[in-house]
Write a protein that holds these residues in place. Structure first.
Motif, PDB file in Angstrom:
ATOM      1  N   PHE A 150       7.841   8.760  -7.884  1.00  0.00           N
ATOM      2  CA  PHE A 150       7.191   7.693  -7.110  1.00  0.00           C
ATOM      3  C   PHE A 150       5.732   7.639  -7.548  1.00  0.00           C
ATOM      4  O   PHE A 150       4.972   8.586  -7.367  1.00  0.00           O
ATOM      5  CB  PHE A 150       7.296   7.974  -5.606  1.00  0.00           C
ATOM      6  CG  PHE A 150       7.146   6.745  -4.774  1.00  0.00           C
ATOM      7  CD1 PHE A 150       8.237   5.939  -4.483  1.00  0.00           C
ATOM      8  CD2 PHE A 150       5.909   6.362  -4.288  1.00  0.00           C
ATOM      9  CE1 PHE A 150       8.106   4.787  -3.720  1.00  0.00           C
ATOM     10  CE2 PHE A 150       5.759   5.207  -3.527  1.00  0.00           C
ATOM     11  CZ  PHE A 150       6.862   4.417  -3.233  1.00  0.00           C
ATOM     12  N   ILE A 151       5.381   6.515  -8.145  1.00  0.00           N
ATOM     13  CA  ILE A 151       4.086   6.360  -8.815  1.00  0.00           C
ATOM     14  C   ILE A 151       3.155   5.550  -7.926  1.00  0.00           C
ATOM     15  O   ILE A 151       3.515   4.456  -7.466  1.00  0.00           O
ATOM     16  CB  ILE A 151       4.291   5.673 -10.184  1.00  0.00           C
ATOM     17  CG1 ILE A 151       5.119   6.593 -11.089  1.00  0.00           C
ATOM     18  CG2 ILE A 151       2.968   5.308 -10.833  1.00  0.00           C
ATOM     19  CD1 ILE A 151       6.125   5.888 -11.938  1.00  0.00           C
ATOM     20  N   ARG A 152       1.976   6.079  -7.692  1.00  0.00           N
ATOM     21  CA  ARG A 152       1.018   5.428  -6.805  1.00  0.00           C
ATOM     22  C   ARG A 152       0.005   4.595  -7.592  1.00  0.00           C
ATOM     23  O   ARG A 152      -0.386   4.945  -8.717  1.00  0.00           O
ATOM     24  CB  ARG A 152       0.232   6.472  -6.007  1.00  0.00           C
ATOM     25  CG  ARG A 152       1.070   7.225  -5.001  1.00  0.00           C
ATOM     26  CD  ARG A 152       1.386   6.373  -3.801  1.00  0.00           C
ATOM     27  NE  ARG A 152       2.111   7.123  -2.794  1.00  0.00           N
ATOM     28  CZ  ARG A 152       2.834   6.570  -1.842  1.00  0.00           C
ATOM     29  NH1 ARG A 152       2.949   5.260  -1.777  1.00  0.00           N
ATOM     30  NH2 ARG A 152       3.465   7.317  -0.964  1.00  0.00           N
ATOM     31  N   LEU A 153      -0.437   3.533  -6.947  1.00  0.00           N
ATOM     32  CA  LEU A 153      -1.557   2.745  -7.453  1.00  0.00           C
ATOM     33  C   LEU A 153      -2.838   3.238  -6.812  1.00  0.00           C
ATOM     34  O   LEU A 153      -2.891   3.490  -5.611  1.00  0.00           O
ATOM     35  CB  LEU A 153      -1.376   1.265  -7.092  1.00  0.00           C
ATOM     36  CG  LEU A 153      -0.159   0.529  -7.645  1.00  0.00           C
ATOM     37  CD1 LEU A 153      -0.083  -0.859  -7.027  1.00  0.00           C
ATOM     38  CD2 LEU A 153      -0.235   0.413  -9.153  1.00  0.00           C
ATOM     39  N   THR A 154      -3.891   3.387  -7.615  1.00  0.00           N
ATOM     40  CA  THR A 154      -5.230   3.610  -7.089  1.00  0.00           C
ATOM     41  C   THR A 154      -6.132   2.505  -7.638  1.00  0.00           C
ATOM     42  O   THR A 154      -5.857   1.939  -8.696  1.00  0.00           O
ATOM     43  CB  THR A 154      -5.797   4.992  -7.475  1.00  0.00           C
ATOM     44  OG1 THR A 154      -5.964   5.042  -8.900  1.00  0.00           O
ATOM     45  CG2 THR A 154      -4.860   6.103  -7.053  1.00  0.00           C
ATOM     46  N   THR A 155      -7.201   2.212  -6.916  1.00  0.00           N
ATOM     47  CA  THR A 155      -8.042   1.071  -7.256  1.00  0.00           C
ATOM     48  C   THR A 155      -9.519   1.467  -7.226  1.00  0.00           C
ATOM     49  O   THR A 155      -9.862   2.574  -6.787  1.00  0.00           O
ATOM     50  CB  THR A 155      -7.835  -0.080  -6.251  1.00  0.00           C
ATOM     51  OG1 THR A 155      -8.478   0.271  -5.010  1.00  0.00           O
ATOM     52  CG2 THR A 155      -6.355  -0.344  -6.001  1.00  0.00           C
ATOM     53  N   PRO A 156     -10.408   0.578  -7.667  1.00  0.00           N
ATOM     54  CA  PRO A 156     -11.841   0.879  -7.583  1.00  0.00           C
ATOM     55  C   PRO A 156     -12.327   1.103  -6.157  1.00  0.00           C
ATOM     56  O   PRO A 156     -13.378   1.714  -5.949  1.00  0.00           O
ATOM     57  CB  PRO A 156     -12.497  -0.380  -8.187  1.00  0.00           C
ATOM     58  CG  PRO A 156     -11.466  -0.941  -9.103  1.00  0.00           C
ATOM     59  CD  PRO A 156     -10.158  -0.671  -8.425  1.00  0.00           C
ATOM     60  N   THR A 157     -11.568   0.613  -5.175  1.00  0.00           N
ATOM     61  CA  THR A 157     -11.995   0.780  -3.784  1.00  0.00           C
ATOM     62  C   THR A 157     -11.354   2.001  -3.110  1.00  0.00           C
ATOM     63  O   THR A 157     -11.603   2.254  -1.932  1.00  0.00           O
ATOM     64  CB  THR A 157     -11.657  -0.482  -2.961  1.00  0.00           C
ATOM     65  OG1 THR A 157     -10.249  -0.723  -3.035  1.00  0.00           O
ATOM     66  CG2 THR A 157     -12.396  -1.691  -3.512  1.00  0.00           C
ATOM     67  N   THR A 158     -10.538   2.760  -3.859  1.00  0.00           N
ATOM     68  CA  THR A 158      -9.952   3.990  -3.317  1.00  0.00           C
ATOM     69  C   THR A 158     -10.982   5.110  -3.459  1.00  0.00           C
ATOM     70  O   THR A 158     -11.174   5.663  -4.536  1.00  0.00           O
ATOM     71  CB  THR A 158      -8.664   4.376  -4.068  1.00  0.00           C
ATOM     72  OG1 THR A 158      -7.810   3.241  -4.177  1.00  0.00           O
ATOM     73  CG2 THR A 158      -7.927   5.480  -3.331  1.00  0.00           C
ATOM     74  N   ASP A 159     -11.671   5.448  -2.362  1.00  0.00           N
ATOM     75  CA  ASP A 159     -12.771   6.418  -2.455  1.00  0.00           C
ATOM     76  C   ASP A 159     -12.252   7.852  -2.436  1.00  0.00           C
ATOM     77  O   ASP A 159     -11.056   8.101  -2.277  1.00  0.00           O
ATOM     78  CB  ASP A 159     -13.806   6.180  -1.346  1.00  0.00           C
ATOM     79  CG  ASP A 159     -13.232   6.320   0.062  1.00  0.00           C
ATOM     80  OD1 ASP A 159     -12.189   6.995   0.226  1.00  0.00           O
ATOM     81  OD2 ASP A 159     -13.829   5.764   0.997  1.00  0.00           O
ATOM     82  N   ASP A 160     -13.176   8.801  -2.612  1.00  0.00           N
ATOM     83  CA  ASP A 160     -12.784  10.212  -2.716  1.00  0.00           C
ATOM     84  C   ASP A 160     -12.144  10.734  -1.431  1.00  0.00           C
ATOM     85  O   ASP A 160     -11.345  11.671  -1.470  1.00  0.00           O
ATOM     86  CB  ASP A 160     -14.003  11.070  -3.072  1.00  0.00           C
ATOM     87  CG  ASP A 160     -14.396  10.914  -4.532  1.00  0.00           C
ATOM     88  OD1 ASP A 160     -13.505  10.984  -5.392  1.00  0.00           O
ATOM     89  OD2 ASP A 160     -15.582  10.702  -4.817  1.00  0.00           O
ATOM     90  N   LYS A 161     -12.492  10.128  -0.309  1.00  0.00           N
ATOM     91  CA  LYS A 161     -11.888  10.548   0.958  1.00  0.00           C
ATOM     92  C   LYS A 161     -10.437  10.096   1.039  1.00  0.00           C
ATOM     93  O   LYS A 161      -9.561  10.813   1.537  1.00  0.00           O
ATOM     94  CB  LYS A 161     -12.692   9.970   2.123  1.00  0.00           C
ATOM     95  CG  LYS A 161     -12.198  10.411   3.488  1.00  0.00           C
ATOM     96  CD  LYS A 161     -13.074   9.847   4.593  1.00  0.00           C
ATOM     97  CE  LYS A 161     -12.559  10.283   5.965  1.00  0.00           C
ATOM     98  NZ  LYS A 161     -13.396   9.734   7.074  1.00  0.00           N
ATOM     99  N   ARG A 162     -10.150   8.912   0.499  1.00  0.00           N
ATOM    100  CA  ARG A 162      -8.806   8.330   0.584  1.00  0.00           C
ATOM    101  C   ARG A 162      -7.884   8.849  -0.527  1.00  0.00           C
ATOM    102  O   ARG A 162      -6.667   8.941  -0.335  1.00  0.00           O
ATOM    103  CB  ARG A 162      -8.919   6.798   0.492  1.00  0.00           C
ATOM    104  CG  ARG A 162      -7.607   6.029   0.459  1.00  0.00           C
ATOM    105  CD  ARG A 162      -6.848   6.117   1.751  1.00  0.00           C
ATOM    106  NE  ARG A 162      -5.642   5.278   1.735  1.00  0.00           N
ATOM    107  CZ  ARG A 162      -4.633   5.395   2.592  1.00  0.00           C
ATOM    108  NH1 ARG A 162      -4.687   6.306   3.553  1.00  0.00           N
ATOM    109  NH2 ARG A 162      -3.580   4.608   2.513  1.00  0.00           N
TER     110      ARG A 162
END
Length: 269
Positions: A150-162
């Motif tokens: 299961f492959i997740r998407l991360t984005t420029p708005t995904t911060d270190d806390k998230r």
């Protein structure tokens, strides 16, 4: 090791990035789409993402939205997309194949039935763009229990806390969406890509594949110097949209794939 693990391990040994290609299942029709799918590995695709057509692809830009419409207008269904995977596997047992799409069709099909049939067909991973980690039990956990990454998407708005929450339970690779917006949007700067890759590396050992806005062999090569994988979708889908015949669609997609693969494979020489 899974097919994805084997492929990324082999590419690491070869000191090059993966070319990850995206096409929509059934676009522009079943036969043409299957011919494209079967031809992608020989044209240089290291990993294939196959889109599951959906009526409301909210994360996608105009090119892939139109691909979904073409496929659905030609009666493509989730069952037919799984059939495409089965037919692909008759001639290819090595290339990792990931299904990408939205949860609604899977939920409608039946999660348990979908996972069972996807595994039997030869699906290696899932990218479900509208299913957050808070809903892991809905699909991620049962898919992984069946041996499907299961492959997740991360984005420029995904911060270190998230990020730790997003990456929890991820497997296969991490898909970094390099621009805020829909597929086919403008490209990120190389400085941004380098910073994002370094930040993700602090949170995960999984390969990082970078996509959104990559359209040329030159751009793919620049990303391939910095990441474990380069994802190209809209540029390939555009070849289908602009084709005047099925043969032209097949030749257009596979021809561009060959050019992209050359760029990726020569990037670190």
């Amino acid at each position: 090791m899974s097919r994805l693990q084997q492929r990324f391990s082999a590419l690491k040994q070869a000191n090059r990035a993966a070319l990850v290609t995206f096409v929509t299942g059934g676009d522009p029709d079943y036969a043409t789409s299957l011919a494209i799918l079967k031809g992608l590995p020989e044209a240089g695709a290291d990993v294939i993402e196959l889109g599951m057509p959906f009526t409301d692809p909210m994360a996608d830009g105009p090119a892939i939205q139109l691909a979904n419409i073409r496929a659905l207008n030609n009666k493509q269904t989730l069952a037919k997309t799984l059939q495409m995977v089965r037919e692909f596997r008759e001639g290819n047992t090595d290339t990792p194949l990931v299904l990408m799409g939205y949860f609604n069709p899977i939920h409608h099909y039946g999660v348990d039935k979908f996972i069972s049939e996807a595994k039997a067909a030869g699906v290696d991973g899932l990218i479900v763009v509208d299913l957050p980690p808070e809903h892991n039990d809905d699909l991620c956990a049962p898919a992984q229990a069946a041996g499907i990454d299961f492959i997740r998407l991360t984005t420029p708005t995904t911060d270190d806390k998230r990020l730790p929450t997003v990456l929890n339970g991820s497997s296969g690779f991490v898909y970094y969406v390099s621009v805020a917006g829909v597929t086919g949007a403008g490209a990120a700067t190389l400085e941004h890509v380098e910073e994002a890759h370094a930040r993700l590396r602090r949170h995960t050992d999984l390969p990082v594949c970078i996509g959104f806005g990559i359209r040329t062999p030159e751009h793919a090569a620049q990303i391939a110097k910095r990441a474990e994988g380069v994802v190209v979708g809209s540029a390939l889908v555009d070849q289908i949209a602009n084709a005047e015949s099925p043969t032209q669609a097949i030749d257009g997609v596979l021809g561009l794939c060959q050019q992209l693969a050359e760029g990726v494979r020569n990037a670190r020489l």
